[in-house]
Design a protein around this motif. Structure first.
Motif, PDB file in Angstrom:
ATOM      1  N   PHE A 115       0.829  -1.207   0.000  1.00 30.93           N
ATOM      2  CA  PHE A 115       0.000   0.000   0.000  1.00 30.93           C
ATOM      3  C   PHE A 115       0.865   1.258   0.000  1.00 30.93           C
ATOM      4  N   LYS A 116       1.967   1.221   0.786  1.00 34.53           N
ATOM      5  CA  LYS A 116       2.877   2.381   0.793  1.00 34.53           C
ATOM      6  C   LYS A 116       3.449   2.628  -0.598  1.00 34.53           C
ATOM      7  N   GLN A 117       3.842   1.574  -1.275  1.00 37.56           N
ATOM      8  CA  GLN A 117       4.384   1.741  -2.632  1.00 37.56           C
ATOM      9  C   GLN A 117       3.323   2.271  -3.590  1.00 37.56           C
ATOM     10  N   GLN A 118       2.084   1.792  -3.415  1.00 46.71           N
ATOM     11  CA  GLN A 118       1.004   2.269  -4.269  1.00 46.71           C
ATOM     12  C   GLN A 118       0.726   3.749  -4.016  1.00 46.71           C
ATOM     13  N   VAL A 119       0.703   4.159  -2.751  1.00 51.94           N
ATOM     14  CA  VAL A 119       0.485   5.577  -2.426  1.00 51.94           C
ATOM     15  C   VAL A 119       1.625   6.428  -2.966  1.00 51.94           C
ATOM     16  N   SER A 120       2.863   5.921  -2.852  1.00 52.60           N
ATOM     17  CA  SER A 120       4.014   6.668  -3.361  1.00 52.60           C
ATOM     18  C   SER A 120       3.943   6.827  -4.882  1.00 52.60           C
ATOM     19  N   ASN A 123      21.429  29.834 -31.649  1.00 55.67           N
ATOM     20  CA  ASN A 123      20.546  29.217 -30.624  1.00 55.67           C
ATOM     21  C   ASN A 123      21.402  28.731 -29.460  1.00 55.67           C
ATOM     22  N   VAL A 124      21.106  29.222 -28.260  1.00 50.68           N
ATOM     23  CA  VAL A 124      21.863  28.867 -27.061  1.00 50.68           C
ATOM     24  C   VAL A 124      20.913  28.159 -26.077  1.00 50.68           C
ATOM     25  N   ALA A 125      21.392  27.044 -25.480  1.00 54.75           N
ATOM     26  CA  ALA A 125      20.557  26.269 -24.538  1.00 54.75           C
ATOM     27  C   ALA A 125      20.334  27.062 -23.257  1.00 54.75           C
ATOM     28  N   PHE A 126      19.105  26.923 -22.717  1.00 59.17           N
ATOM     29  CA  PHE A 126      18.725  27.570 -21.468  1.00 59.17           C
ATOM     30  C   PHE A 126      18.143  26.472 -20.548  1.00 59.17           C
ATOM     31  N   PRO A 127      19.009  25.813 -19.735  1.00 58.31           N
ATOM     32  CA  PRO A 127      18.538  24.690 -18.904  1.00 58.31           C
ATOM     33  C   PRO A 127      17.792  25.189 -17.661  1.00 58.31           C
ATOM     34  N   ILE A 128      16.722  24.493 -17.326  1.00 53.93           N
ATOM     35  CA  ILE A 128      15.963  24.777 -16.104  1.00 53.93           C
ATOM     36  C   ILE A 128      15.557  23.447 -15.452  1.00 53.93           C
ATOM     37  N   THR A 129      15.227  23.553 -14.182  1.00 54.13           N
ATOM     38  CA  THR A 129      14.686  22.394 -13.455  1.00 54.13           C
ATOM     39  C   THR A 129      13.411  22.833 -12.758  1.00 54.13           C
ATOM     40  N   VAL A 130      12.332  22.116 -13.064  1.00 56.63           N
ATOM     41  CA  VAL A 130      11.033  22.429 -12.469  1.00 56.63           C
ATOM     42  C   VAL A 130      10.835  21.494 -11.262  1.00 56.63           C
ATOM     43  N   HIS A 131      10.460  22.089 -10.132  1.00 58.14           N
ATOM     44  CA  HIS A 131      10.243  21.322  -8.900  1.00 58.14           C
ATOM     45  C   HIS A 131       8.802  21.484  -8.453  1.00 58.14           C
ATOM     46  N   ILE A 132       8.140  20.375  -8.225  1.00 58.84           N
ATOM     47  CA  ILE A 132       6.790  20.377  -7.652  1.00 58.84           C
ATOM     48  C   ILE A 132       6.907  19.755  -6.267  1.00 58.84           C
ATOM     49  N   ILE A 133       6.471  20.488  -5.253  1.00 62.17           N
ATOM     50  CA  ILE A 133       6.592  20.042  -3.851  1.00 62.17           C
ATOM     51  C   ILE A 133       5.201  19.987  -3.228  1.00 62.17           C
ATOM     52  N   LYS A 134       4.963  18.943  -2.466  1.00 60.04           N
ATOM     53  CA  LYS A 134       3.669  18.823  -1.783  1.00 60.04           C
ATOM     54  C   LYS A 134       3.882  18.313  -0.370  1.00 60.04           C
ATOM     55  N   ASP A 135       3.035  18.832   0.530  1.00 53.36           N
ATOM     56  CA  ASP A 135       3.073  18.374   1.927  1.00 53.36           C
ATOM     57  C   ASP A 135       2.737  16.870   1.976  1.00 53.36           C
ATOM     58  N   GLN A 136       3.516  16.131   2.761  1.00 47.17           N
ATOM     59  CA  GLN A 136       3.345  14.680   2.837  1.00 47.17           C
ATOM     60  C   GLN A 136       2.239  14.269   3.808  1.00 47.17           C
ATOM     61  N   LEU A 137       1.615  15.243   4.468  1.00 46.40           N
ATOM     62  CA  LEU A 137       0.635  14.940   5.491  1.00 46.40           C
ATOM     63  C   LEU A 137      -0.534  14.133   4.947  1.00 46.40           C
ATOM     64  N   ASP A 138      -1.020  14.499   3.755  1.00 47.80           N
ATOM     65  CA  ASP A 138      -2.163  13.781   3.184  1.00 47.80           C
ATOM     66  C   ASP A 138      -1.829  12.317   2.918  1.00 47.80           C
ATOM     67  N   TYR A 139      -0.671  12.090   2.319  1.00 47.50           N
ATOM     68  CA  TYR A 139      -0.276  10.709   1.984  1.00 47.50           C
ATOM     69  C   TYR A 139      -0.008   9.893   3.248  1.00 47.50           C
ATOM     70  N   GLY A 146      -1.341  10.393   6.108  1.00 46.26           N
ATOM     71  CA  GLY A 146      -2.638  10.117   6.728  1.00 46.26           C
ATOM     72  C   GLY A 146      -3.308   8.900   6.109  1.00 46.26           C
ATOM     73  N   GLN A 147      -3.215   8.790   4.775  1.00 46.31           N
ATOM     74  CA  GLN A 147      -3.797   7.616   4.106  1.00 46.31           C
ATOM     75  C   GLN A 147      -3.099   6.329   4.566  1.00 46.31           C
ATOM     76  N   ILE A 148      -1.759   6.390   4.657  1.00 46.80           N
ATOM     77  CA  ILE A 148      -0.997   5.208   5.074  1.00 46.80           C
ATOM     78  C   ILE A 148      -1.334   4.820   6.510  1.00 46.80           C
ATOM     79  N   ASP A 149      -1.387   5.824   7.389  1.00 50.43           N
ATOM     80  CA  ASP A 149      -1.694   5.545   8.800  1.00 50.43           C
ATOM     81  C   ASP A 149      -3.085   4.955   8.960  1.00 50.43           C
TER      82      ASP A 149
END
Length: 460
Positions: free
Chosen positions: A39-44, A162-178, A180-183
């Motif tokens: 279940f933990k792996q599925q939630v992850s 043409n010159v490369a412009f590298p970026i990194t997009v980060h999406i962050i979420k509070d782990q409380l919801d997940y 809670g489901q596991i608990d």
């Protein structure tokens, strides 16, 4: 033999019950840990897919113009626009002068929060999913690196590179919801597994008790035969046990018939010896010493025949309560030894059973108590106890005791200790033979309580 068979059945029952309980107590927790981990792996995986979807929505509105990152003021997902909503987005670019990254853009939901320094920086076209902490709280982060192209004029001012412009997009979420489901899942899982475990244990115990009930009856009948309360197995058992019961009954019947034939043969032998001895004793010219010797021979033959008739080696299925025999001896012997007066005390467990013939037990205790009274000054003590299935008998006196030199020889026929002024030295030899016939142990030592001799017997 019956005692060993009874112990074997007890061991078999214990092993069956323990193996059944271990199967439940080990298997169900293993299933619980496996399901919880799955279940933990599925939630992850679900959380990772959710963050990936948010990341694609951010990439869709990301633009680079003249080397500058262009982002809309408000995003379609409203949680990115609400301060500290629990869902955050930011874009970082690599810093060539440092291993750290530069945060180029961040969503409004990150206002007032301190970002960690160890933001993931995967290779271009690669992603990374992990756990981080923001302000001491656990969060999950999904990072993806991409490269945009920006156009700049060449040195001649005529062409565009043409010159490369590298970026990194980060999406962050509070782990409380997940979490809670596991608990919640873990709580429900272990609660139901515990209920199921108790239910299965009760069902298994009830089934085992019902299944093993014939074994309990079989053991009870064996104990009754061993204690002399019954002569055969009477209960009708299942087919698996009925064959064993029939064989045991056949063995008991055969042993009883053999003992009867043995006693009859010995009775005939006693009768045939009695007449020649009577003829010899009736001779008028028989000397006094010869007459005394024939009397001794007559007594010895009577004793040995009586002892042989008990068939000690074959009476393994008999059982005699020791107290019923010892009480009679303790009451009788003080009447014989009046000068000096001997006090005989006893400490006998009511549950003690001698697995043999009553006549043999009387012979053993009678000889040892009689010898103790002969050697004692004033006191003799008899103690009988059970240790597991072993019968222990100790007879002590306050006499001079047995010298160490005689301890190994006193049980030989014709050997008499200095403390015994009466007898012909065969009493202890008879005791030794009887004890040996029951595979028991006999020893003599110094009594710690009375100071005289201590004779110790042990029967399994």
């Amino acid at each position: 033999m019956l005692n060993k068979l009874s112990n074997l059945m007890n061991s078999l029952k214990a092993r069956l019950i323990i193996s059944a309980l271990l199967l439940i107590l080990i298997l169900l927790p293993l299933i619980g840990f496996t399901l919880n981990d799955a279940f933990k792996q599925q939630v992850s995986a679900s959380a990772k897919n959710e963050l990936k979807a948010y990341l694609y929505s951010i990439l869709a509105v990301t633009e680079v113009d003249n080397g500058q990152l262009m982002m809309p003021e408000a995003l379609a997902e409203n949680q990115f626009n609400v301060i500290q909503s629990g869902l955050f987005a930011l874009i970082s670019t690599p810093n060539p002068d440092s291993k750290k990254t530069n945060v180029t853009w961040q969503s409004n939901s990150l206002l007032g929060l301190d970002l960690p320094d160890n933001l993931p920086q995967p290779e271009i076209g690669q992603s990374e999913f992990k756990e981080i902490e923001i302000d001491g709280k656990p969060h999950i982060i999904y990072s993806y690196s991409a490269s945009f192209e920006r156009k700049i004029l060449s040195n001649d001012g005529l062409s565009v590179d043409n010159v490369a412009f590298p970026i990194t997009v980060h999406i962050i979420k509070d782990q409380l919801d997940y979490q809670g489901q596991i608990d919640l899942f873990s709580q429900h899982l272990w609660s139901w597994l515990l209920i199921l475990m108790v239910f299965l244990v009760l069902v298994q115990l009830a089934w085992l008790l019902w299944t093993l009930k014939p074994l309990a009856q079989f053991k009870q009948e064996l104990n009754e035969i061993e204690q002399g309360k019954a002569m055969q197995l009477q209960v009708k058992y299942p087919n698996e046990l009925q064959a064993v019961a029939r064989q045991l009954n056949t063995l008991l019947n055969t042993e009883q018939r053999q003992r009867k034939r043995y006693r009859n043969a010995l009775s005939d032998l006693a009768h045939s010896l009695k007449t020649p001895l009577a003829v010899i004793q009736s001779q008028k010219d028989l000397s006094k010493s010869s007459f005394e010797q024939t009397n001794i021979i007559s007594r010895i033959i009577s004793h040995q025949l009586k002892r042989a008739q008990t068939a000690a080696g074959s009476s393994w299925h008999l059982g005699v309560n020791v107290m019923s025999v010892s009480d009679k001896l303790v009451r009788t012997l003080p009447k014989i030894y009046r000068e000096p007066q001997i006090e005989i005390s006893s400490s006998v467990d009511k549950q003690c059973i001698f697995k043999g013939d009553e006549a043999d037990l009387i012979e053993i205790l009678g000889n040892l108590l009689d010898n103790a009274c002969k050697a004692a000054k004033a006191r003799v003590h008899l103690s009988v106890s059970m240790e597991d299935t072993r019968l222990n008998i100790d007879i002590e006196d306050d006499g001079p005791g047995v010298s160490p030199e005689l301890e190994s020889e006193i049980f030989e026929r014709g050997i008499r200790a200095d403390s015994y002024q009466q007898g012909n030295g065969i009493g202890l030899a008879i005791v030794r033979d009887l004890v040996d016939s029951y595979q028991g142990q006999l020893s003599v030592s110094r009594s710690d309580t009375l100071g005289g001799a201590k004779f110790s017997l042990s029967f399994s």
